[in-house]
Design an enzyme around this catalytic site. Structure first.
Site, short mmCIF file in Angstrom:
data_model
loop_
_atom_site.label_atom_id
_atom_site.label_comp_id
_atom_site.label_asym_id
_atom_site.label_seq_id
_atom_site.Cartn_x
_atom_site.Cartn_y
_atom_site.Cartn_z
N TYR A 1 0.84 -1.19 0.00
CA TYR A 1 0.00 0.00 0.00
C TYR A 1 0.88 1.24 0.00
CZ TYR A 1 -3.49 3.42 1.62
OH TYR A 1 -4.31 4.50 1.74
N ASP B 1 9.40 2.44 -0.33
CA ASP B 1 8.39 3.14 0.46
C ASP B 1 8.66 2.78 1.92
OD1 ASP B 1 6.23 4.07 1.86
OD2 ASP B 1 4.71 3.21 0.53
N LYS C 1 5.27 8.99 9.14
CA LYS C 1 5.06 8.42 10.47
C LYS C 1 6.12 8.87 11.48
CE LYS C 1 2.48 4.45 8.64
NZ LYS C 1 1.14 4.89 8.98
#
Length: 474
Positions: free
Chosen positions: A191, A286, A314
């Protein structure tokens, strides 16, 4: 590198009082909201009940799609009442009913040093006095940029944005601009945010809810998106053979976290590096989830493989909205205003997010941080897997530093297809049982879990003991 395990927790009796904002603006749902919030304040939760969560969530469903602002929070795959939280501190969370939980979600990754860290909070209060956003350069951007560049092997220049999705949108446009090629390869179950080109065989909430490719994404947006099973170099080679000179980049989670916790086979990342180099395509990691979590330099430091470009998020925001993409200087100089590839953001590099990121990374630089994460995560996973197997459940899983996961299948799990062999109904029962024991896990079989420097050996012991009790019940 990898330990096997699960999760667990404890209970509390009270929570700081809610002080909700009030509004005189009329709305068709206004009466329901006021009743729910008033009840949530007036009743002290002394035993495990989710009455207030239920009242607030029912009101929320009249105000927001599904009652949430991110789909996996709605508990669709595990059933039961979604929990409305009131406060967090360290490794623990408190809901509006007064229940206390040991937390293994960590706000989906940012809380690597623990929730509401005192030093980070103090620095934020001082930064807040100067203003929340300038819409102009500030020195804090330089400080965090220097820290990121010094830590992450692939990054020679960085652009800050406001989310992981935004970072992945920017890096895709950049890869196409730099190479002059249209196609990308992504992996099934990985994702990279909700931008149109990535919503093809995606993970995270898409996998959790069992959704097909999202409605509203036109064929033209995904026509240049190619997909492959994770850990499958043979398919990657065949895609490059079939699309010679057309592939701009291969993008992947170096350790998958959005289809559950899945690690790369020993030759997988190095094979991707070699294939992309030979073709002139870019390799993009990623690391929104793995960055500063598997090692201070991310998965690329941990595995010793340097991509051309990297996305982050994050952890580098310390709990505030942030994202970043960076890489080789010759590529990054394509980004406006240095170059012609346009990307911008109103709140990008704002002083609050930069401050939280700086102080979070400083804490991670302290000696022993990643050794500690390695130990508690492996103890957790090994404990839960051992308990599950003793109770007769087929399970597999593992951990690396501050990231872990487990599946209700014998395994091994090398890709999303393997992950889908899991007994999701059993996971749902386990999940609800752990909530009752005071353990908060990600509400999906297809999401990784996270530990933090705030987790203690007592947290781990209580979690494993809770898991043992739940395993016997299910």
């Amino acid at each position: 590198m990898a330990g096997l395990a699960g999760v667990g927790l404890s209970w509390g009796s009270s929570t700081p009082s809610l002080v909700p904002p009030t509004s005189t603006k009329p709305s068709r749902a206004g009466r329901r909201v006021s009743i729910a919030v008033r009840n949530a304040i007036s009743v002290e939760g002394k035993s495990y009940t989710l009455q207030k969560s239920e009242e607030i969530f029912n009101a929320a469903k009249e105000l927001m799609p599904g009652g949430v602002n991110s789909p996996v929070r709605a508990f669709k795959s595990v059933g039961g009442q979604p929990i409305v939280f009131d406060s967090v501190k360290g490794s623990h969370m408190w809901d509006v009913d007064g229940n206390e939980y040991i937390d293994y979600v960590g706000s989906w990754g940012p809380a690597i040093i623990g929730h509401a860290d005192d030093k980070v909070n103090a620095a934020l209060i001082e930064a807040l006095k100067k203003g929340t956003s300038f819409g102009a350069p500030c020195v804090l951007e330089n400080v965090l940029a220097e820290m990121v560049i010094s830590a992450v092997p692939s990054i020679e220049m960085v652009r800050f944005v406001n989310s992981g999705t935004e970072a992945c949108m920017g890096v895709l446009r950049l890869a196409r601009a730099f190479t002059g090629r249209p196609k990308i390869i992504k992996f099934e179950g990985c994702y990279h945010g909700h931008a149109d080109p990535y919503l093809v065989k995606a993970g995270s909430g898409v996998a959790t809810l069992g959704l097909p490719d999202s409605p509203g994404v036109p064929k033209g947006a995904t026509i240049d998106t190619l997909t492959s099973p994770y850990n499958d170099l043979e398919t990657i080679e065949s895609l490059f053979d079939a699309h010679k000179g057309e592939i701009a980049a291969v993008i992947l989670e170096p350790v998958v976290g959005n289809a559950g916790f899945i690690t790369p086979k020993p030759d997988f990342l190095s094979g991707l590096r070699e294939i992309t180099k030979q073709d002139g395509a870019l390799l993009i990691f990623d690391e929104v989830m793995t960055g500063f979590r598997l090692a201070y330099g991310g998965a690329q430091e941990y595995f010793g493989i340097t991509p051309d470009l990297t996305t982050l998020g994050k952890v580098i925001g310390g709990g505030l909205p942030v994202g970043a993409y960076g890489g080789r200087k010759d590529i990054m100089q394509m980004v406006a205003p240095a170059g012609p590839m346009y990307q911008a953001g109103t709140l990008s590099g704002n002083p609050l997010a930069m401050t939280a990121g700086i102080h979070t990374l400083r804490r991670l630089m302290e000696p022993g941080s990643y050794d500690y994460l390695e130990k508690i995560s492996s103890d957790l996973v090994n404990g839960i897997l051992d308990a599950g197997k003793r109770a007769g459940h087929e399970m597999c899983g593992g951990s690396i530093r501050g990231m872990f996961g487990f599946f209700f299948t014998e395994g091994p799990v090398y890709n999303f297809q393997d992950a889908k062999m899991s007994d999701t109904a059993k996971f749902a029962r386990f999940y609800r049982g752990m909530l009752e024991e005071g353990v908060y896990l990600a509400p999906s079989q297809f999401e990784a879990g996270f530990t933090s420097l705030a987790h203690t050996s007592k947290d781990i012991e209580q979690t494993v003991e809770a898991a043992e009790r739940v395993f016997r019940r299910i």
